[in-house]
Design an enzyme around this catalytic site. Structure first.
Site, PDB file in Angstrom:
ATOM      1  N   LYS A   1       7.324  16.200  -0.153  1.00 45.58           N
ATOM      2  CA  LYS A   1       7.296  16.710   1.224  1.00 45.58           C
ATOM      3  C   LYS A   1       8.430  17.601   1.252  1.00 45.58           C
ATOM      4  O   LYS A   1       7.826  18.634   2.494  1.00 45.58           O
ATOM      5  CB  LYS A   1       7.579  14.727   1.604  1.00 45.58           C
ATOM      6  CG  LYS A   1       6.456  13.861   1.318  1.00 45.58           C
ATOM      7  CD  LYS A   1       6.655  12.825   1.435  1.00 45.58           C
ATOM      8  CE  LYS A   1       5.550  11.872   1.309  1.00 45.58           C
ATOM      9  NZ  LYS A   1       6.544  10.532   1.123  1.00 45.58           N
TER      10      LYS A   1
ATOM     11  N   GLY B   1       0.969  -1.148   0.101  1.00 39.07           N
ATOM     12  CA  GLY B   1       0.058   0.264   0.121  1.00 39.07           C
ATOM     13  C   GLY B   1       1.013   1.511  -0.040  1.00 39.07           C
ATOM     14  O   GLY B   1       0.437   2.412   0.514  1.00 39.07           O
TER      15      GLY B   1
HETATM   16  P1  NAP Z   1      -6.063   5.267  -2.961  1.00 35.90           P
HETATM   17  O1  NAP Z   1      -5.418   4.099  -2.117  1.00 35.90           O
HETATM   18  O2  NAP Z   1      -5.807   5.086  -4.835  1.00 35.90           O
HETATM   19  O3  NAP Z   1      -7.461   5.757  -2.528  1.00 35.90           O
HETATM   20  C1  NAP Z   1      -8.206   7.288  -3.479  1.00 35.90           C
HETATM   21  C2  NAP Z   1      -9.304   6.968  -3.051  1.00 35.90           C
HETATM   22  O4  NAP Z   1     -10.300   8.833  -3.222  1.00 35.90           O
HETATM   23  C3  NAP Z   1     -10.197   5.740  -3.455  1.00 35.90           C
HETATM   24  O5  NAP Z   1     -11.103   5.408  -2.546  1.00 35.90           O
HETATM   25  C4  NAP Z   1     -11.065   6.439  -4.484  1.00 35.90           C
HETATM   26  O6  NAP Z   1     -12.070   6.020  -5.271  1.00 35.90           O
HETATM   27  C5  NAP Z   1     -11.001   7.896  -3.992  1.00 35.90           C
HETATM   28  N1  NAP Z   1     -11.514   8.718  -5.433  1.00 35.90           N
HETATM   29  C6  NAP Z   1      -9.954   9.041  -5.909  1.00 35.90           C
HETATM   30  N2  NAP Z   1     -10.830   9.987  -7.264  1.00 35.90           N
HETATM   31  C7  NAP Z   1     -12.136  11.034  -6.552  1.00 35.90           C
HETATM   32  C8  NAP Z   1     -13.085  11.254  -7.009  1.00 35.90           C
HETATM   33  N3  NAP Z   1     -12.512  11.960  -8.503  1.00 35.90           N
HETATM   34  N4  NAP Z   1     -13.728  11.502  -7.215  1.00 35.90           N
HETATM   35  C9  NAP Z   1     -14.394  10.489  -5.180  1.00 35.90           C
HETATM   36  N5  NAP Z   1     -13.784   9.741  -4.588  1.00 35.90           N
HETATM   37  C10 NAP Z   1     -12.180  10.024  -5.400  1.00 35.90           C
HETATM   38  O7  NAP Z   1      -4.956   6.548  -2.638  1.00 35.90           O
HETATM   39  P2  NAP Z   1      -4.315   6.348  -0.927  1.00 35.90           P
HETATM   40  O8  NAP Z   1      -2.703   5.554  -1.193  1.00 35.90           O
HETATM   41  O9  NAP Z   1      -5.296   6.307   0.040  1.00 35.90           O
HETATM   42  O10 NAP Z   1      -4.097   7.768  -0.809  1.00 35.90           O
HETATM   43  C11 NAP Z   1      -5.111   8.759  -0.534  1.00 35.90           C
HETATM   44  C12 NAP Z   1      -3.850  10.513  -0.739  1.00 35.90           C
HETATM   45  O11 NAP Z   1      -3.109  10.221   0.978  1.00 35.90           O
HETATM   46  C13 NAP Z   1      -3.799  10.611  -1.405  1.00 35.90           C
HETATM   47  O12 NAP Z   1      -2.957  12.126  -1.047  1.00 35.90           O
HETATM   48  C14 NAP Z   1      -1.729   9.809  -1.052  1.00 35.90           C
HETATM   49  O13 NAP Z   1      -0.517  10.647  -1.557  1.00 35.90           O
HETATM   50  C15 NAP Z   1      -1.717  10.168   0.483  1.00 35.90           C
HETATM   51  N6  NAP Z   1      -0.730   9.154   1.484  1.00 35.90           N
HETATM   52  C16 NAP Z   1      -0.802   7.817   1.153  1.00 35.90           C
HETATM   53  C17 NAP Z   1       0.214   7.179   1.866  1.00 35.90           C
HETATM   54  C18 NAP Z   1       0.214   5.868   2.117  1.00 35.90           C
HETATM   55  O14 NAP Z   1       0.438   5.131   1.968  1.00 35.90           O
HETATM   56  N7  NAP Z   1      -0.674   5.444   1.266  1.00 35.90           N
HETATM   57  C19 NAP Z   1       1.091   7.991   3.091  1.00 35.90           C
HETATM   58  C20 NAP Z   1       1.105   9.334   2.999  1.00 35.90           C
HETATM   59  C21 NAP Z   1       0.000   9.672   2.205  1.00 35.90           C
HETATM   60  P3  NAP Z   1     -12.196   4.477  -5.572  1.00 35.90           P
HETATM   61  O15 NAP Z   1     -11.652   3.552  -4.310  1.00 35.90           O
HETATM   62  O16 NAP Z   1     -13.935   4.181  -5.639  1.00 35.90           O
HETATM   63  O17 NAP Z   1     -11.943   4.675  -6.277  1.00 35.90           O
HETATM   64  N1  HSE Z   2       3.915   6.500  -2.238  1.00 33.07           N
HETATM   65  C1  HSE Z   2       3.954   7.112  -0.361  1.00 33.07           C
HETATM   66  C2  HSE Z   2       5.712   6.826   0.043  1.00 33.07           C
HETATM   67  C3  HSE Z   2       3.210   7.030  -0.033  1.00 33.07           C
HETATM   68  O1  HSE Z   2       5.518   5.736  -0.502  1.00 33.07           O
HETATM   69  O2  HSE Z   2       6.402   6.843   0.848  1.00 33.07           O
HETATM   70  C4  HSE Z   2       3.720   8.199   1.721  1.00 33.07           C
HETATM   71  O3  HSE Z   2       3.450   9.276   1.273  1.00 33.07           O
END
Ligand code: NAP
Ligand code: HSE
Length: 428
Positions: free
Chosen positions: A207, A189
């Protein structure tokens, strides 16, 4: 009973689902700590039918995140969709225009539009909180804006992309190239929706841009970052660096100089025995140096469901407690415009090159380095093929300009078999 803090969550992917899980599991704990219940009113994602492994039946569903952001029964808009344009930006602006506080994990949005959003939020008396946007579960935003507020910050550096650190670590462990390790990182993830943001160094640079603003009181300047990803890090470099006592890390460094703000995010060598050299897998590390505190090192999970949701909840709990403050640690209108500055600080460099295997080839390279004022500290030549010989050089500290001059002149010697690799060795 105190009024509940009502959340509207847009985005139910890795992070969004993690937040729902914590709120369901830890409701009593959160209420005890904040003095009021934290509840979810409504959620939004692209697909309503997707099984997300959590119960959403008690929450209203909105197809449109902008509509969610404007709902009267939502106090805090939690943006967990991602992307620097489109629904994330539109819904964040709509939430602020409706007088709502925003919590986001979206570093891309803040690195590109942070100044404008902060000005909008502060004019409206609203908050934007984003602990999850930098280094996942590590509380680095709180450390800089609150715990170290009495310090003049001199330098911030760190490994801030879990995907890159995971891939580089696994390259060393398995001997495989980074392409073949994508799937492993994805299963954890870590990856952004567009993995090029990760391996291209862009996510980590987003960042770094945010940290620079808080640390130095400057307007975010993402375009001013000297940026290079890990795509060109070859398995040969991983092996050769290890042989010389180093590890390769995608390292970000930001510091204010008399010439302007120096920000760089690029693969560097760090000593194997240093704290950064011992950082494996998806773990992140941020090193902060302040005039009063000296150096502090923060280490922890930089990505993934639990750690990132933990950071989102830190912001939610602060809002529930009534803690308020400017977005980047001081009012957005007081942040200074910066000038980007390239690094003038001399550093040792690692050079890997293949030389045509003929008498005098190595001597020509040594001459070119000497003429540019670059002094050799250590050198190794490895077993070679019929036609070329792999050579590794670690230089003494040298300026980047001298190194660039030497590399340009090397090209003219006619003894190089392929483009040399040059990586900075960072003192940490
Ligand atoms: P993800 O797993 O790809 O989930 C994105 C979510 O947003 C999904 O539920 C998707 O819907 C929804 N979405 C996308 N486009 C949309 C739209 N147009 N309208 C409504 N919903 C929409 O992403 P994530 O990893 O959770 O990351 C989310 C945020 O956190 C990002 O900004 C990322 O950079 C940040 N982040 C992530 C992590 C990490 O470890 N993953 C760490 C730090 C920060 P569906 O599920 O229906 O497709
Ligand atoms: N894609 C990012 C990473 C998620 O690998 O660190 C956390 O911001």
């Amino acid at each position: 009973m105190s009024q509940p803090l009502r959340l509207g969550i847009a985005g139910l992917g890795t992070v969004g689902v993690g937040v729902v899980r914590i709120i369901r599991k830890q409701a009593a704990l959160i209420e005890a700590r904040t003095g009021r219940p934290v509840t979810i009113t409504a959620v939004s994602a692209r697909s309503r039918d997707k099984d997300r492994g959590v119960t959403l039946s008690g929450y209203a569903w909105e197809d449109d995140p902008v509509a969610l952001a404007k709902r009267d029964d939502v106090d805090v808009f939690v943006e967990l969709m991602g992307g620097d344009e489109g629904p994330a930006k539109d819904a964040t602006e709509a939430a602020l225009a409706s007088g709502k506080d925003v919590v986001t994990a979206n570093k891309a949005l803040l690195a590109i539009h942070g100044q404008a959003l902060a000005e909008q939020a502060e004019a409206a008396g609203c908050l934007i909180r984003y602990e999850a946007a930098v280094a996942g579960g590590i509380p680095v935003i709180k450390a800089l804006t609150e715990s170290l507020a009495g310090n003049e910050i001199t330098r911030v550096m760190g490994v801030m992309n879990g995907t890159c650190n995971y891939i580089l670590t696994r390259m060393e462990e398995t001997g495989n190239g980074y392409n073949s390790l994508f799937e492993e990182a994805e299963a954890l993830g870590y990856l952004e929706a567009d993995p090029n943001l990760d391996v291209g160094g862009i996510d980590a640079a987003h960042k770094l841009a945010i940290l620079s603003s808080i640390a130095f009181g400057t307007k975010i300047d993402f375009d001013g970052i000297q940026l290079e990803g890990i795509e060109r890090v070859a398995i040969e470099d991983i092996r050769a660096a290890a042989d010389m006592g180093y590890k390769i890390k995608l390292l970000g460094v930001t510091q204010k100089t008399g010439r302007g703000l120096e920000q760089r995010m690029m693969p560097c060598l760090v000593p194997q025995t240093s704290p950064l050299g011992q950082l494996d897998g998806g773990t992140n590390m941020v090193v902060i140096e302040g005039d009063a505190v000296g150096q502090i090192v923060l280490r922890g999970a930089g990505a993934g469901e639990g750690p990132t949701a933990s950071a989102v909840m830190a912001d939610v709990c602060d809002i529930a407690r009534g803690l308020r403050g400017p977005v980047f640690g001081q009012p957005a209108e007081t942040l200074e415009q910066t000038t980007p500055a390239s690094s003038q600080r001399p550093a040792p460099y690692y050079l890997r090159m293949a030389l045509v295997d003929k008498p005098g080839a190595l001597a020509k390279i040594a001459t070119v380095l000497g003429e540019a004022g670059v002094s050799i500290y250590r050198m190794r030549q490895y077993e070679h093929s019929d036609t070329s010989a792999p050579v590794l050089i670690v230089t003494h500290k040298t300026s980047r300009n001298a190194l660039v001059e030497a590399l340009a002149n090397m090209d003219k010697t006619g003894v190089l078999a392929g483009e040399p690799v040059a990586l900075r060795i960072e003192e940490v």
